[in-house]
Design an enzyme around this catalytic site. Structure first.
Site, PDB file in Angstrom:
ATOM      1  N   HIS A  42       8.501  23.920  38.509  1.00 52.59           N
ATOM      2  CA  HIS A  42       8.959  24.934  37.581  1.00 52.59           C
ATOM      3  C   HIS A  42       7.869  25.769  37.072  1.00 52.59           C
ATOM      4  CE1 HIS A  42      12.329  21.905  36.691  1.00 52.59           C
ATOM      5  NE2 HIS A  42      12.863  22.731  37.481  1.00 52.59           N
TER       6      HIS A  42
ATOM      7  N   GLU B  96       5.784  25.289  33.683  1.00 54.51           N
ATOM      8  CA  GLU B  96       5.236  24.092  33.509  1.00 54.51           C
ATOM      9  C   GLU B  96       3.808  23.896  33.857  1.00 54.51           C
ATOM     10  OE1 GLU B  96       9.644  22.312  33.635  1.00 54.51           O
ATOM     11  OE2 GLU B  96       7.956  21.097  34.604  1.00 54.51           O
TER      12      GLU B  96
ATOM     13  N   HIS C 172       5.914  17.000  35.570  1.00 58.43           N
ATOM     14  CA  HIS C 172       6.584  18.309  34.878  1.00 58.43           C
ATOM     15  C   HIS C 172       6.114  18.378  33.276  1.00 58.43           C
ATOM     16  CE1 HIS C 172       9.916  19.295  37.742  1.00 58.43           C
ATOM     17  NE2 HIS C 172       9.548  18.406  38.388  1.00 58.43           N
TER      18      HIS C 172
ATOM     19  N   GLU D 102       7.349  13.346  33.299  1.00 59.36           N
ATOM     20  CA  GLU D 102       7.226  14.407  32.118  1.00 59.36           C
ATOM     21  C   GLU D 102       6.042  14.147  31.301  1.00 59.36           C
ATOM     22  OE1 GLU D 102      10.960  16.131  33.315  1.00 59.36           O
ATOM     23  OE2 GLU D 102       9.314  16.755  32.138  1.00 59.36           O
TER      24      GLU D 102
HETATM   25  O1  LIG Z   1      12.877  19.889  29.690  1.00 57.95           O
HETATM   26  C1  LIG Z   1      13.693  20.237  30.190  1.00 57.95           C
HETATM   27  O2  LIG Z   1      15.068  20.666  29.887  1.00 57.95           O
HETATM   28  C2  LIG Z   1      13.773  20.169  31.728  1.00 57.95           C
HETATM   29  C3  LIG Z   1      12.435  19.396  32.101  1.00 57.95           C
HETATM   30  C4  LIG Z   1      12.355  19.357  33.492  1.00 57.95           C
HETATM   31  O3  LIG Z   1      12.135  20.154  34.342  1.00 57.95           O
HETATM   32  N1  LIG Z   1      12.805  17.984  34.006  1.00 57.95           N
HETATM   33  C5  LIG Z   1      13.150  17.899  35.413  1.00 57.95           C
HETATM   34  C6  LIG Z   1      13.612  16.441  35.521  1.00 57.95           C
HETATM   35  C7  LIG Z   1      14.020  16.037  37.028  1.00 57.95           C
HETATM   36  C8  LIG Z   1      14.656  14.710  37.068  1.00 57.95           C
HETATM   37  O4  LIG Z   1      15.703  14.632  36.570  1.00 57.95           O
HETATM   38  O5  LIG Z   1      14.094  13.958  37.797  1.00 57.95           O
HETATM   39  C9  LIG Z   1      14.322  18.865  35.674  1.00 57.95           C
HETATM   40  O6  LIG Z   1      15.116  19.117  34.949  1.00 57.95           O
HETATM   41  O7  LIG Z   1      14.186  19.296  36.978  1.00 57.95           O
HETATM   42 ZN   LIG Z   2      10.268  20.962  35.265  1.00 62.55          ZN
END
Ligand SMILES: O=C(O)CCC(=O)N[C@@H](CCC(=O)O)C(=O)O
Ligand SMILES: [Zn+2]
Length: 348
Positions: A70, A73, A165, A229
């Site tokens: 992303h 980030e 992330h 994260e």
């Molecule tokens: O903060 C947020 O809403 C999204 C942060 C982020 O990009 N998280 C990933 C998590 C991926 C996973 O579930 O392994 C995403 O949403 O792609």
């Molecule tokens: Zn992300």
């Protein structure tokens, strides 16, 4: 000629080169460090680093580390770029074959989460779907999958993938990892210890396969993969990199093949949650019934309505649940949040 010049031309480092070439096809470029480590720039934001054949790989492992899937980030991107700069400067010897990835160069250059589609929902072949055909993120997801398959074919044993992330919202738990679902799999203890070494004290166990990068590397490549994260979304130059030093130091230790340190306070307990429900935007009547400013890991009492639409009303079950990644802005069919519950016992 300095290796950065060989690999990146006039750009001062990997990140600058990746942003300058954002989205453009770049020829493969090979270079070799003074100690014999081979570096291959396979594409924009894609480096394959391989130690000299006669160097020991004490942890007998291979690593895939990705950041910037992303584009907004940026902190993990700065951390990874810093480690690559150290490696290319010969500051420490690489012990394990490593694939280093800056996921989405055009979105990184634009400072946006994505250009046309959320790339972290296009893996596991989802990029083939007609709706995504020809989109930048779909083509990039396919390129990254192919690069990871090649890498895993060369280095199939003890493969780990950390997809780094940062989160959009504030979080009651600053650093946390998500472990993709594979039926019957348990988190290996050494991986739990690495998360704690990296100052990541919270782990979420996903409850079903997904189309994320980490889910792809888990299910297709057999890697021990985690989405990690590491903090909060900030633009380049606005990150307090001191907050990411723990992860950087732990990753450097792994790259150097040094032994894992003993788990020590304050990072000596991993709190584990299980994902019990994935909230999807179901369409025009979908309503997410949580405040706009709710922080990740905010807990809701049994019976609380979390989301509803014309036919469904999701209420918290008989024990409290917390929300992670609430996002009412996602397209129909995509994830608008995760509901989690503390896991009583991680298992052997
Ligand atoms: O903060 C947020 O809403 C999204 C942060 C982020 O990009 N998280 C990933 C998590 C991926 C996973 O579930 O392994 C995403 O949403 O792609
Ligand atoms: Zn992300």
């Amino acid at each position: 000629m300095a290796i950065t010049t060989e690999l990146f031309g006039s750009a001062p480092d990997w990140l600058a080169h990746t942003l300058a070439d954002a989205g453009l096809p770049v020829a493969t470029k090979k270079a070799r460090l003074a100690d014999g480590t081979r570096i291959t720039r396979q594409a924009a934001g894609l480096l394959y680093a391989c130690p000299p054949a006669d160097r020991a790989n004490p942890n007998n492992e291979a690593l895939i580390v990705s950041a910037g899937v992303h584009g907004n980030e940026t902190a993990p991107v700065e951390v990874l770029n810093g480690l690559v700069t150290e490696l290319l400067a010969g500051r420490w010897p690489l012990a394990c074959p490593t694939l280093l990835i800056l996921g989405n160069p055009p979105a990184l250059k634009a400072g946006e989460r994505f250009s046309a589609a959320n790339m972290n929902r296009l893996f596991n072949g989802a990029y083939h779907q007609p709706a995504y055909r020809g989109l930048a993120e779909a083509e990039r997801a396919q390129l990254l999958e192919e690069a990871c398959r090649r890498f895993a074919t060369l280095h199939p044993d003890n493969l780990s993938h950390y997809d780094l992330h940062t989160a959009i919202r504030p979080s009651k738990r600053e650093k946390f990892a998500l472990y993709p679902f594979i039926k019957g799999r348990r988190v290996p203890r050494p991986q739990c210890r690495f998360l704690l070494e990296a100052e990541v004290e919270t782990l979420l166990l996903q409850h079903r396969e997904a189309t994320t990068f980490a889910s792809f590397s888990s299910s297709v490549l057999g890697a021990e993969s985690f989405t990690v994260e590491l903090g909060k979304v900030e633009p380049f130059g606005r990150n307090d990199l001191r907050r990411f030093r723990g992860f950087g130091d732990a990753l450097r230790r792994r790259l150097c093949g040094q032994p894992a340190p003993e788990v020590s306070p304050p990072f000596d307990h991993l709190t584990v949650f299980e994902v019990v429900h994935e909230i999807l935007n179901t369409g025009p009547s979908f309503r997410l019934r949580v405040p706009d400013d709710v922080a990740n890991f905010t807990e809701f009492a049994p019976g609380t309505v979390i989301w509803e639409d014309a036919t469904t009303c999701y209420r918290v079950g008989t024990s409290p649940e917390a929300i992670v990644f609430p996002n009412r802005e996602v397209p129909v069919g995509q994830r608008a949040g995760l509901m989690i519950r503390p896991l009583q016992q991680l298992g052997a």
